[in-house]
Write an enzyme that holds these catalytic residues in place. Sequence first.
Site, short mmCIF file in Angstrom:
data_model
loop_
_atom_site.label_atom_id
_atom_site.label_comp_id
_atom_site.label_asym_id
_atom_site.label_seq_id
_atom_site.Cartn_x
_atom_site.Cartn_y
_atom_site.Cartn_z
N GLU A 1 -8.79 2.55 -4.11
CA GLU A 1 -7.35 2.75 -3.88
C GLU A 1 -6.57 2.25 -5.10
O GLU A 1 -6.93 1.23 -5.71
CB GLU A 1 -6.89 2.03 -2.59
CG GLU A 1 -5.50 2.49 -2.17
CD GLU A 1 -5.14 2.14 -0.72
OE1 GLU A 1 -5.91 1.45 -0.03
OE2 GLU A 1 -4.05 2.57 -0.29
N HIS B 1 -11.13 -0.49 4.58
CA HIS B 1 -10.54 0.51 5.42
C HIS B 1 -10.63 1.94 4.85
O HIS B 1 -10.15 2.89 5.47
CB HIS B 1 -9.07 0.15 5.66
CG HIS B 1 -8.23 0.22 4.40
ND1 HIS B 1 -7.03 0.86 4.37
CD2 HIS B 1 -8.45 -0.20 3.15
CE1 HIS B 1 -6.50 0.78 3.17
NE2 HIS B 1 -7.35 0.15 2.41
N HIS C 1 -13.14 -1.11 -4.70
CA HIS C 1 -12.34 -0.18 -3.88
C HIS C 1 -11.54 0.71 -4.81
O HIS C 1 -10.96 0.24 -5.79
CB HIS C 1 -11.41 -1.01 -2.99
CG HIS C 1 -10.55 -0.24 -2.06
ND1 HIS C 1 -10.85 1.02 -1.60
CD2 HIS C 1 -9.37 -0.57 -1.46
CE1 HIS C 1 -9.89 1.42 -0.77
NE2 HIS C 1 -8.98 0.49 -0.69
N ASP D 1 -4.09 0.49 -5.91
CA ASP D 1 -3.67 -0.89 -6.14
C ASP D 1 -4.81 -1.75 -6.69
O ASP D 1 -4.58 -2.84 -7.19
CB ASP D 1 -3.07 -1.53 -4.88
CG ASP D 1 -3.92 -1.42 -3.64
OD1 ASP D 1 -4.68 -0.45 -3.52
OD2 ASP D 1 -3.82 -2.31 -2.77
N HIS E 1 0.84 -1.20 0.00
CA HIS E 1 0.00 0.00 0.00
C HIS E 1 0.88 1.26 0.00
O HIS E 1 0.95 1.97 0.99
CB HIS E 1 -0.97 0.00 1.19
CG HIS E 1 -2.23 -0.79 0.90
ND1 HIS E 1 -3.26 -0.92 1.79
CD2 HIS E 1 -2.61 -1.47 -0.20
CE1 HIS E 1 -4.22 -1.66 1.25
NE2 HIS E 1 -3.84 -2.00 0.04
N HIS F 1 -5.80 -9.39 -1.99
CA HIS F 1 -4.40 -9.58 -1.59
C HIS F 1 -4.26 -10.96 -0.94
O HIS F 1 -5.07 -11.31 -0.08
CB HIS F 1 -3.95 -8.53 -0.59
CG HIS F 1 -4.06 -7.12 -1.08
ND1 HIS F 1 -3.27 -6.63 -2.09
CD2 HIS F 1 -4.86 -6.09 -0.70
CE1 HIS F 1 -3.59 -5.36 -2.31
NE2 HIS F 1 -4.55 -5.01 -1.48
N ASP G 1 -9.91 -5.68 0.03
CA ASP G 1 -8.86 -5.62 1.06
C ASP G 1 -9.19 -6.51 2.26
O ASP G 1 -8.28 -7.09 2.88
CB ASP G 1 -8.70 -4.19 1.57
CG ASP G 1 -7.77 -3.35 0.71
OD1 ASP G 1 -6.88 -3.93 0.06
OD2 ASP G 1 -7.93 -2.12 0.68
N TYR H 1 -1.67 -8.19 8.63
CA TYR H 1 -2.38 -7.37 7.64
C TYR H 1 -3.43 -6.51 8.33
O TYR H 1 -3.53 -5.30 8.10
CB TYR H 1 -3.03 -8.32 6.63
CG TYR H 1 -3.76 -7.68 5.51
CD1 TYR H 1 -3.15 -7.46 4.28
CD2 TYR H 1 -5.09 -7.29 5.65
CE1 TYR H 1 -3.84 -6.88 3.23
CE2 TYR H 1 -5.78 -6.71 4.62
CZ TYR H 1 -5.15 -6.51 3.41
OH TYR H 1 -5.84 -5.94 2.37
FE1 FEO Z 1 -7.05 -0.22 0.29
FE2 FEO Z 1 -5.37 -2.83 -1.25
O1 FEO Z 1 -6.14 -1.10 -1.12
#
Ligand code: FEO
Length: 398
Positions: A83, A147, A81, A85, A25, A227, A166, A194
Site C-alpha cells: 500500500e 489487511h 506491504h 503509505d 489510509h 503506524h 499495519d 485502528y
Molecule cells: Fe495497508 Fe498502512 O497500509
Amino acid sequence: MIKTNKINDNIFQIRVIDQDEKNFHGCLFPVIHGTSYSCYLIIDEEITLIDTIEKKYFCEVHQEIEKILNDRTIDNIIINHVEPDHSGSFAAVMSCYPNAKIYTSKAGVKGMQEQFFKEYRYNPVGLGDNIKTGKYTLSFMETPLVHWPDNMWTYLEEEQILFSNDAFGQLLVDDVVYDSEISKDKLLDFSKEYYANIVLPNNKNVAATLTKFATTNWNIKLIAPSHGIMIKDHIDAMINQYAEFARVSLKKKAVIVYDTIWHNTETLANSFYKTLFNEGYEVKIYKLSTSRVSEVIRELIDTKLILIGTSNQNNCILPTVADFIERLKALKLENRQALVFGSYGWSPVPFNNLVNTLEQIKIEVITKPLIVCYKPKEEELLQLNNVLLDNIKEKVKI
Ligand code: FEO
C-alpha cells in the site's frame, strides 16, 4: 515532523508524524490528531531497510537514512506491504540504492508490479524463508488479508523484534516512542479504533494469522509497527486483543446512529437511548453529521445491536446515513442485529429500502421500521419504545 528513534546501536526507527493529516489510509478513516508512518533501518554487515513510507515524505526520510548510513549503502529492502503509505517512496529509494536486493511476499511481487514498480527484480519470501545480514537473521511470515493480500511480517531473530507493518498499529501521534510511556488502556483503545477501521472485515484472516504465528515460536520483546508507537510492555495484551476481536466477542451493547433534519428523528434516538439503557444495555449514540465516523465504527466492533435512524429526504435516506451504510457494508459484520427508525413527512419509502439493504448484508432486522410522521407525539414515543422493548427482549440474544 520527522524523528529518528534509536532502538539500539544497530536498529533505528524513522518516524514521520503528520499532525495535519485529516484522514488515514487515503480518504478512508477520519482522524483527529493526524497520523504517523515508520520505516526501520537495520545496520549490520549488510544494511536493511524495512518499508519505504509514502512518497511525499521521501526527502525528509532520505535525509535521516543518509545520516545513519554514514556513507554506506542499503543492501536489502523489505517491502512488508505494497500500500502506498509504505511503498510509495520505493522507486525513489531504489534510485538512490540501485543495487539493493528486494524482498516481499509472493502477493507483494504482484502488488508492486501492478503499482507500476515493474522493472525491478523481487525475491518472493514467506514462512520458512530467512536472510542473513551478518550477525542478524530476518525471517518472514505472510499475513494475507491483514489487511491486504500482500501483507507480511518480518522478524529479527537475534533482537526478538517483530516488524508488523499495519498490524498492531494505532493512530497515536503523541511525542512518545514506546507504550511504556502511556497507559495500557490508552494503547488498547487506540488499537481498537485502528483495528475496527482497518482490519475488522478480515477477522477470519486475523484468526488464521495468529494460528500460523503460534507455529513460528518467535519470541517477541518488541513489536515495531509502521503506524503509531512501538510496543514492548503490553505485547501479550495487544495480541490477545486481536484474538478477541477475531473471535467476534459481542456485548449487551447497542449503537444508535442517526441523522436528523428538524430534530424529530433525534427525539426518537434519544428516547430509544433511555429505553435501552434502562434495559441494561451499554449504549452509544452518535449523530452522524457531528460525529467522527471512525469512532462510530470503533464502537461497532463489540456491539450486538445497531439502531439506524434517518429523516426522509425526497424519498432517500440522509447523505450521512448513506455514507455510514456504505461503510457498514464494507465491514462485513457477523451476527449483528439492527432496526431502522426515523421521521418522515409524506412518504415512508426510504425506511423499507434501508431494511432491505441491511438484510442484503446479512444484518438481521428485528422489527419493521419504527417511524413517525413529522414530530413524534407522546403516545407515539411510548408505543414505539414498547415495540423496541418487546423486540429486544424476544429476539436479541447475547
Ligand atoms: Fe495497508 Fe498502512 O497500509
